[in-house]
Design a protein around this motif. Structure first.
Motif, PDB file in Angstrom:
ATOM      1  N   LEU A  44       0.732  -1.066  -0.205  1.00  0.00           N
ATOM      2  CA  LEU A  44       0.079  -0.095   0.034  1.00  0.00           C
ATOM      3  C   LEU A  44       0.959   1.526  -0.253  1.00  0.00           C
ATOM      4  CD1 LEU A  44      -2.550  -1.168   2.525  1.00  0.00           C
ATOM      5  CD2 LEU A  44      -3.013  -0.649  -0.198  1.00  0.00           C
ATOM      6  N   ILE A  45       2.062   1.295   0.397  1.00  0.00           N
ATOM      7  CA  ILE A  45       3.098   1.476   0.699  1.00  0.00           C
ATOM      8  C   ILE A  45       3.537   2.585  -0.950  1.00  0.00           C
ATOM      9  CG2 ILE A  45       5.202   2.758   1.180  1.00  0.00           C
ATOM     10  CD1 ILE A  45       4.768   1.706   4.707  1.00  0.00           C
ATOM     11  N   GLN A  46       3.483   1.168  -1.824  1.00  0.00           N
ATOM     12  CA  GLN A  46       4.608   2.250  -3.182  1.00  0.00           C
ATOM     13  C   GLN A  46       2.831   2.762  -3.854  1.00  0.00           C
ATOM     14  OE1 GLN A  46       7.801   1.658  -2.584  1.00  0.00           O
ATOM     15  NE2 GLN A  46       6.980   1.077  -4.857  1.00  0.00           N
ATOM     16  N   ASP A  47       1.429   2.085  -3.131  1.00  0.00           N
ATOM     17  CA  ASP A  47       0.577   2.708  -4.090  1.00  0.00           C
ATOM     18  C   ASP A  47       0.144   4.278  -3.957  1.00  0.00           C
ATOM     19  OD1 ASP A  47      -0.335   0.255  -5.300  1.00  0.00           O
ATOM     20  OD2 ASP A  47      -1.557  -0.079  -3.484  1.00  0.00           O
ATOM     21  N   VAL A  48       1.080   4.206  -2.790  1.00  0.00           N
ATOM     22  CA  VAL A  48       0.614   5.382  -1.576  1.00  0.00           C
ATOM     23  C   VAL A  48       1.813   6.405  -2.837  1.00  0.00           C
ATOM     24  CG1 VAL A  48       1.161   7.378  -0.143  1.00  0.00           C
ATOM     25  CG2 VAL A  48      -0.229   5.568   0.132  1.00  0.00           C
ATOM     26  N   ARG A  49       2.484   6.255  -3.133  1.00  0.00           N
ATOM     27  CA  ARG A  49       4.393   6.561  -3.755  1.00  0.00           C
ATOM     28  C   ARG A  49       3.519   6.976  -4.812  1.00  0.00           C
ATOM     29  NH1 ARG A  49       9.664   3.866  -1.278  1.00  0.00           N
ATOM     30  NH2 ARG A  49       9.233   4.950   0.619  1.00  0.00           N
ATOM     31  N   ASN A  50       3.271   5.622  -5.866  1.00  0.00           N
ATOM     32  CA  ASN A  50       3.180   5.538  -7.514  1.00  0.00           C
ATOM     33  C   ASN A  50       2.160   6.601  -8.167  1.00  0.00           C
ATOM     34  OD1 ASN A  50       5.713   5.249  -6.980  1.00  0.00           O
ATOM     35  ND2 ASN A  50       5.183   2.786  -7.107  1.00  0.00           N
TER      36      ASN A  50
ATOM     37  N   VAL B 220      -3.089  15.165  11.255  1.00  0.00           N
ATOM     38  CA  VAL B 220      -3.673  14.720  12.942  1.00  0.00           C
ATOM     39  C   VAL B 220      -2.946  13.282  12.317  1.00  0.00           C
ATOM     40  CG1 VAL B 220      -4.877  14.110  14.368  1.00  0.00           C
ATOM     41  CG2 VAL B 220      -5.562  16.424  13.329  1.00  0.00           C
ATOM     42  N   ARG B 221      -3.191  12.397  11.752  1.00  0.00           N
ATOM     43  CA  ARG B 221      -2.280  11.319  12.023  1.00  0.00           C
ATOM     44  C   ARG B 221      -1.519  11.088  11.588  1.00  0.00           C
ATOM     45  NH1 ARG B 221      -7.641  11.215   7.795  1.00  0.00           N
ATOM     46  NH2 ARG B 221      -6.191  11.311   6.204  1.00  0.00           N
ATOM     47  N   ILE B 222      -0.497  11.835  11.120  1.00  0.00           N
ATOM     48  CA  ILE B 222       0.442  11.390  10.821  1.00  0.00           C
ATOM     49  C   ILE B 222       1.414  12.007  12.397  1.00  0.00           C
ATOM     50  CG2 ILE B 222       3.077  12.932  10.258  1.00  0.00           C
ATOM     51  CD1 ILE B 222       1.988  13.358   7.143  1.00  0.00           C
ATOM     52  N   SER B 223       0.354  13.385  12.910  1.00  0.00           N
ATOM     53  CA  SER B 223       1.077  13.070  14.836  1.00  0.00           C
ATOM     54  C   SER B 223       0.284  11.959  15.275  1.00  0.00           C
ATOM     55  CB  SER B 223       0.441  14.630  14.929  1.00  0.00           C
ATOM     56  OG  SER B 223      -0.476  14.639  15.282  1.00  0.00           O
ATOM     57  N   ARG B 224      -0.475  11.443  15.524  1.00  0.00           N
ATOM     58  CA  ARG B 224      -0.573   9.899  16.262  1.00  0.00           C
ATOM     59  C   ARG B 224      -0.041   8.468  15.666  1.00  0.00           C
ATOM     60  NH1 ARG B 224      -7.331  10.196  15.327  1.00  0.00           N
ATOM     61  NH2 ARG B 224      -7.791  11.885  15.840  1.00  0.00           N
ATOM     62  N   MET B 225       0.597   9.135  14.101  1.00  0.00           N
ATOM     63  CA  MET B 225       1.384   7.368  13.725  1.00  0.00           C
ATOM     64  C   MET B 225       2.800   8.079  14.689  1.00  0.00           C
ATOM     65  SD  MET B 225       0.268   7.325   9.744  1.00  0.00           S
ATOM     66  CE  MET B 225       1.739   6.450   9.795  1.00  0.00           C
ATOM     67  N   MET B 226       3.386   9.398  14.894  1.00  0.00           N
ATOM     68  CA  MET B 226       4.263   9.625  15.656  1.00  0.00           C
ATOM     69  C   MET B 226       4.169   8.983  16.795  1.00  0.00           C
ATOM     70  SD  MET B 226       5.510  13.186  13.619  1.00  0.00           S
ATOM     71  CE  MET B 226       6.867  13.402  14.401  1.00  0.00           C
TER      72      MET B 226
ATOM     73  N   LEU C  97       8.463   5.128   6.762  1.00  0.00           N
ATOM     74  CA  LEU C  97       8.348   4.893   5.183  1.00  0.00           C
ATOM     75  C   LEU C  97       7.551   5.635   4.933  1.00  0.00           C
ATOM     76  CD1 LEU C  97       9.741   1.436   4.514  1.00  0.00           C
ATOM     77  CD2 LEU C  97      10.437   4.055   3.418  1.00  0.00           C
ATOM     78  N   LEU C  98       5.908   4.944   5.485  1.00  0.00           N
ATOM     79  CA  LEU C  98       4.263   5.666   5.015  1.00  0.00           C
ATOM     80  C   LEU C  98       4.357   7.020   5.251  1.00  0.00           C
ATOM     81  CD1 LEU C  98       1.895   4.710   4.655  1.00  0.00           C
ATOM     82  CD2 LEU C  98       1.356   4.562   6.990  1.00  0.00           C
ATOM     83  N   ARG C  99       5.466   7.683   6.293  1.00  0.00           N
ATOM     84  CA  ARG C  99       4.559   8.936   6.641  1.00  0.00           C
ATOM     85  C   ARG C  99       6.056   9.893   5.356  1.00  0.00           C
ATOM     86  NH1 ARG C  99       7.528   9.286  11.471  1.00  0.00           N
ATOM     87  NH2 ARG C  99       8.972   9.305  11.087  1.00  0.00           N
ATOM     88  N   LYS C 100       7.333   8.872   4.906  1.00  0.00           N
ATOM     89  CA  LYS C 100       7.216  10.228   3.956  1.00  0.00           C
ATOM     90  C   LYS C 100       6.832   9.502   2.528  1.00  0.00           C
ATOM     91  CE  LYS C 100      12.206   9.425   5.840  1.00  0.00           C
ATOM     92  NZ  LYS C 100      13.650   8.426   5.205  1.00  0.00           N
ATOM     93  N   ALA C 101       5.957   8.739   2.093  1.00  0.00           N
ATOM     94  CA  ALA C 101       5.181   8.680   1.234  1.00  0.00           C
ATOM     95  C   ALA C 101       4.126   9.255   0.859  1.00  0.00           C
ATOM     96  CB  ALA C 101       4.702   6.598   0.706  1.00  0.00           C
ATOM     97  N   VAL C 102       3.686   9.585   2.711  1.00  0.00           N
ATOM     98  CA  VAL C 102       2.327  10.850   2.006  1.00  0.00           C
ATOM     99  C   VAL C 102       2.482  11.135   2.459  1.00  0.00           C
ATOM    100  CG1 VAL C 102       0.789  11.136   4.126  1.00  0.00           C
ATOM    101  CG2 VAL C 102       1.405   9.008   3.668  1.00  0.00           C
ATOM    102  N   VAL C 103       3.660  12.114   2.934  1.00  0.00           N
ATOM    103  CA  VAL C 103       4.128  13.860   2.193  1.00  0.00           C
ATOM    104  C   VAL C 103       4.919  14.147   1.454  1.00  0.00           C
ATOM    105  CG1 VAL C 103       6.458  15.521   2.964  1.00  0.00           C
ATOM    106  CG2 VAL C 103       5.293  13.837   5.137  1.00  0.00           C
ATOM    107  N   ALA C 104       5.230  12.808   0.414  1.00  0.00           N
ATOM    108  CA  ALA C 104       5.491  13.581  -1.252  1.00  0.00           C
ATOM    109  C   ALA C 104       4.667  13.030  -1.269  1.00  0.00           C
ATOM    110  CB  ALA C 104       6.554  11.869  -1.133  1.00  0.00           C
TER     111      ALA C 104
END
Length: 257
Positions: free
Chosen positions: A23-29, A144-150, A91-98
């Motif tokens: 799913l992270i790959q899907d987020v990126r591409n 907000v989700r990213i802060s929760r994940m952190m 990796l998920l956080r970086k993919a979401v931000v990118a």
């Protein structure tokens, strides 16, 4: 060691980890809009929570093991899975931000051009504001989700630290037990060596005493039985008749010893 629950838990951990990475790959591409990114995030979050639960279940199974070697091995695996979980979150956080950055750039370019090209409809000022408001709301939700994940990542790091501390205590305890057993074995070996030495000395003394006893008995028997020859018998002399008259009571034929 209970293999079935542990194998099942490890299998689930690997499965969730692979699904999340796909799913992270899907987020990126494959994300071209905020809606698509939101949909993928909704799919990823439950799998992340399930992965975290499975890792915690494996840790509980590790702590329930009776053998220290099995417990230590499983705790090491739990630490590795926790570290992988933390890396997956990063990796998920970086993919979401990118992906969010790319989507914002595309939407900004489209807005500057005055509408969507191709088959997409042009946006009116009202729809522009709605779209911008929706985009801002999505960004806020994502933050907000990213802060929760952190926060979850911090908790996982704390849990990993506690697991490492527990594993270290188990290792120190096992090491102390080995040292104690080694000291006891060394003391037992020394005691057995001393007993063996004493036993050898006692046997030697007994044999020596018995030999002396036999020699003493042989010597006495020799002296009593065959030690006196006829030549060694004392001489018998007749008493002087002048000095010893017959009135004393001795006869001439009497042998005085």
């Amino acid at each position: 060691m209970a293999d079935d629950p542990i194998k099942a838990c490890v299998r689930d951990i690997i499965k969730y980890d692979l699904n999340i990475k796909a799913l992270i790959q899907d987020v990126r591409n494959k994300c071209e809009t905020q809606d698509e990114l939101e949909t993928l995030n909704k799919q990823i979050i439950p799998k992340i929570n399930s992965l975290k639960e499975k890792i915690e279940d494996l840790e509980e199974l590790a702590l329930e093991q009776d053998k220290d070697s099995d417990k230590h091995s499983l705790l090491q695996d739990v630490g590795n899975y926790k570290q992988q979980f933390i890396n997956t979150q990063q990796l998920l956080r970086k993919a979401v931000v990118a992906s969010k950055t790319d989507i914002d750039k595309i939407e900004r370019d489209l807005l500057l051009k005055g509408g969507f090209s191709g088959s997409k409809l042009e946006l009116s000022p009202a729809s522009d504001k709605q779209h911008l408001a929706k985009t801002a709301g999505n960004i806020t939700d994502d933050l907000v989700r990213i802060s929760r994940m952190m926060a979850q990542q911090v908790e996982m790091q704390q849990s990993a630290t506690e697991t490492l501390a527990t594993s270290s205590k188990v290792l120190h305890s096992t090491k102390d037990e080995f040292y104690t057993m080694s000291g006891a074995i060394s003391a037992g070996r020394k005691a057995l060596t001393g007993y063996n030495r004493r036993e050898c000395i006692d046997k030697f003394v007994i044999v020596l005493a018995f030999t002396l006893f036999l020699l003493t008995v042989a010597y006495i028997a020799y002296k009593r039985l065959i030690g006196f020859s006829p030549d060694e018998l004392p001489l018998v002399t007749e008493p002087d008749m002048a000095t010893q008259p017959n009135s004393i009571g001795y006869s001439r034929d009497t042998i005085t010893l």
